[in-house]
Design a protein around this motif. Structure first.
Motif, PDB file in Angstrom:
ATOM      1  N   LEU A 102       0.858  -1.180   0.000  1.00 45.58           N
ATOM      2  CA  LEU A 102       0.000   0.000   0.000  1.00 45.58           C
ATOM      3  C   LEU A 102       0.893   1.227   0.000  1.00 45.58           C
ATOM      4  CD1 LEU A 102      -2.943   1.058   0.186  1.00 45.58           C
ATOM      5  CD2 LEU A 102      -2.564   1.285   2.650  1.00 45.58           C
ATOM      6  N   TRP A 103       0.815   2.003  -1.074  1.00 40.57           N
ATOM      7  CA  TRP A 103       1.556   3.253  -1.174  1.00 40.57           C
ATOM      8  C   TRP A 103       0.718   4.364  -0.572  1.00 40.57           C
ATOM      9  CZ3 TRP A 103       0.161   7.767  -3.714  1.00 40.57           C
ATOM     10  CH2 TRP A 103       1.147   8.741  -3.853  1.00 40.57           C
ATOM     11  N   VAL A 104       1.307   5.123   0.349  1.00 41.81           N
ATOM     12  CA  VAL A 104       0.588   6.170   1.064  1.00 41.81           C
ATOM     13  C   VAL A 104       1.363   7.474   0.964  1.00 41.81           C
ATOM     14  CG1 VAL A 104      -0.346   6.916   3.288  1.00 41.81           C
ATOM     15  CG2 VAL A 104      -0.393   4.489   2.678  1.00 41.81           C
ATOM     16  N   SER A 105       0.661   8.552   0.667  1.00 41.35           N
ATOM     17  CA  SER A 105       1.233   9.892   0.658  1.00 41.35           C
ATOM     18  C   SER A 105       0.478  10.737   1.676  1.00 41.35           C
ATOM     19  CB  SER A 105       1.110  10.522  -0.742  1.00 41.35           C
ATOM     20  OG  SER A 105       1.513  11.880  -0.727  1.00 41.35           O
ATOM     21  N   VAL A 106       1.211  11.478   2.513  1.00 44.34           N
ATOM     22  CA  VAL A 106       0.581  12.260   3.576  1.00 44.34           C
ATOM     23  C   VAL A 106       0.829  13.746   3.340  1.00 44.34           C
ATOM     24  CG1 VAL A 106       0.869  10.387   5.222  1.00 44.34           C
ATOM     25  CG2 VAL A 106       2.596  12.176   5.098  1.00 44.34           C
ATOM     26  N   ASN A 107       0.079  14.566   4.077  1.00 40.52           N
ATOM     27  CA  ASN A 107       0.183  16.010   3.962  1.00 40.52           C
ATOM     28  C   ASN A 107       1.429  16.496   4.714  1.00 40.52           C
ATOM     29  OD1 ASN A 107      -0.268  18.894   4.764  1.00 40.52           O
ATOM     30  ND2 ASN A 107      -2.108  18.608   3.549  1.00 40.52           N
ATOM     31  N   GLN A 108       2.365  17.057   3.996  1.00 38.12           N
ATOM     32  CA  GLN A 108       3.644  17.466   4.577  1.00 38.12           C
ATOM     33  C   GLN A 108       3.469  18.545   5.633  1.00 38.12           C
ATOM     34  OE1 GLN A 108       6.627  18.581   1.719  1.00 38.12           O
ATOM     35  NE2 GLN A 108       7.828  19.738   3.185  1.00 38.12           N
ATOM     36  N   ASP A 109       2.680  19.567   5.342  1.00 37.98           N
ATOM     37  CA  ASP A 109       2.514  20.680   6.277  1.00 37.98           C
ATOM     38  C   ASP A 109       1.890  20.218   7.584  1.00 37.98           C
ATOM     39  OD1 ASP A 109       3.599  22.385   4.415  1.00 37.98           O
ATOM     40  OD2 ASP A 109       1.664  23.003   3.599  1.00 37.98           O
TER      41      ASP A 109
END
Length: 468
Positions: A102-109
């Motif tokens: 599962l590839w997950v991208s999160v909110n950097q800020d």
């Protein structure tokens, strides 16, 4: 000897004598993306993987592994869906060797904000480079890991270094390296020749490891040299991958200990937007005890949205919570049509503050039917809950803006403008546990003005219960 052979020998000699130009620090991309192995693509497996992935990113960005007990981190993991930007499944291999990631991208800020609020450092993309000298005795042969090595040990070390956001550089093991370092030097822990051989790589740190079989398992002895300091530790286990993983974690901890607070590598926080001066009426409202909420920031001030998305045509990629940029460009966009000055005032702007009663609109701007989503939320107790639920919804990655349209006792009706479609907002809500779907019947027209949304406009209505 021909001239060509003679010239080739000269060029080869110059090449061997030339230094290897490597930067002492490198940029580590995709710090806020992670891949987690999952058993299947079920909802429970996905939720657990997203929680695990978010924790992994907190560790990677902060450089610290002992943060699981921090109250701010615990709260963020509990409400993990707020931080998820995108996710998708990746299938690798075939047959018995196939695996699902599962590839997950999160909110950097938002991740950086949580870490700073928790009193933890935020490590930027620029990180110190470390050259790695690893001698392995697997019982069949003895060898040193090099940059072009094809053994199973190197991918394990690279994977775990990437997991921690720690750059590693494997030596070339060309004629120059082999003339300075031998297997016995690494095996015996003789650091003087290793230091001399490492100068050409111009890295900040030097990691030395000796890995061997011991009975039915594996044993490794590690040494790292950082800023004139030398640290040693060991790792052991039944599987070599586990032993290497523990060793890389130890190296990453020591590197972070020295560099995470270094001003050269710290992430620079974004400059705060100067807030406008509050008017006299706003000051009086604040003095009267009303809760003041900050309107959400919207990157796209044009308020563009997609309204011709047919849910029956959803691709597998979209079902998994991810819409590629290519697909988004293919979909038709059109501008939000605001009517008159009221529509201009209703636009969400950056940094402006409004009192809590301004979230309620009894005369919203005219819109095309079915373009947005209306959410009814019950179990709200007090104005604080109303403000918190609006903030929660606006922070979802699939939401452009949200505003309360109607209040009834402990219930609120919220208008949500999605970035893509109403179904994407429902999916984002279902990932978390803040809102639980329920069956609810309410009278939407009671107490509304003639210009308020009627029953037909609330056709796309979802009912939820607020869980604290």
């Amino acid at each position: 000897m021909s001239n060509w052979v003679f010239m080739r020998q000269i060029l080869l000699g110059l090449l061997l004598l030339s230094p290897v130009f490597v930067s002492a620090d490198v940029r580590v991309p995709k710090l806020y993306e992670i891949e987690i192995r999952v058993a299947d693509d079920s909802l429970d497996a996905r939720k657990n993987a997203q929680k695990k992935g978010l924790m992994g990113i907190f560790v990677r960005v902060s450089g610290k592994v002992d943060i699981a007990s921090n109250p701010k981190i615990i709260a963020a993991i509990k409400d993990y869906s707020v931080y998820i930007r995108q996710f998708r499944y990746i299938r690798k291999g075939a047959g018995d060797k196939s695996s699902v990631l599962l590839w997950v991208s999160v909110n950097q800020d938002q991740v950086n904000k949580v870490l700073r609020n928790a009193g933890l450092p935020v490590w930027g993309e620029r990180r110190p480079n470390t050259v790695v000298w690893v001698a392995i005795d697997d019982g069949n042969r003895r060898y040193i890991l090099s940059g072009d090595d094809r053994s199973e040990a190197k991918p394990v070390m690279v994977f775990n270094a990437k997991r921690r956001g720690t750059p590693l550089l494997f030596p070339l093991l060309d004629h120059e390296d082999q003339s300075k370092v031998r297997f016995s030097d690494i095996w015996g822990g003789f650091l003087t020749p290793i230091k001399k051989a490492s100068k050409r790589y111009q890295t900040e740190g030097i990691l030395v490891a000796r890995v061997s079989r011991r009975g039915n398992g594996w044993y490794a002895r590690w040494t790292i040299l950082i800023k004139g300091n030398t640290y040693r530790w060991t790792s052991s286990g039944r599987h070599r991958a586990l032993v290497l993983s523990i060793g890389i974690d130890g190296a990453a901890d020591k590197i972070a200990e020295h560099y995470v607070t270094d001003t050269r590598y710290a992430a620079k926080p974004k400059k705060a937007v100067e807030q406008p001066q509050a008017t006299q009426s706003q000051q009086s409202n604040s003095d009267s005890g009303k809760v003041v909420a900050v309107r959400p920031k919207v990157k796209n001030k044009r308020n563009d949205y997609v309204d011709n998305f047919d849910e029956s045509d959803e691709s597998d990629e979209y079902d998994q919570g991810y819409v590629s940029r290519k697909n988004r460009k293919k979909r038709k966009k059109r501008k939000w049509q605001s009517q008159g000055q009221q529509g201009q005032q209703d636009r969400v702007d950056q940094g402006s503050q409004v009192s809590s009663d301004q979230f309620i609109s009894t005369n919203p701007p005219a819109r095309r039917m079915g373009s947005g989503l209306y959410i009814s939320v019950k179990n709200l107790k007090g104005i604080r809950d109303y403000v918190l639920i609006v903030r929660y919804i606006t922070r979802l990655s699939s939401v452009r803006s949200a505003k309360i349209l109607k209040l009834e006792a402990n219930l609120a009706v919220i208008e949500v403008i999605p970035k893509n479609s109403a179904s994407s907002v429902k999916r984002a809500i279902s990932i978390g546990s803040t809102l639980v779907p329920v069956k609810l019947e309410i009278n939407l027209s009671a107490g509304s003005s003639s210009s308020s949304p009627n029953q037909r406009e609330f056709a796309n209505l979802a009912h939820y219960r607020y869980t604290k």
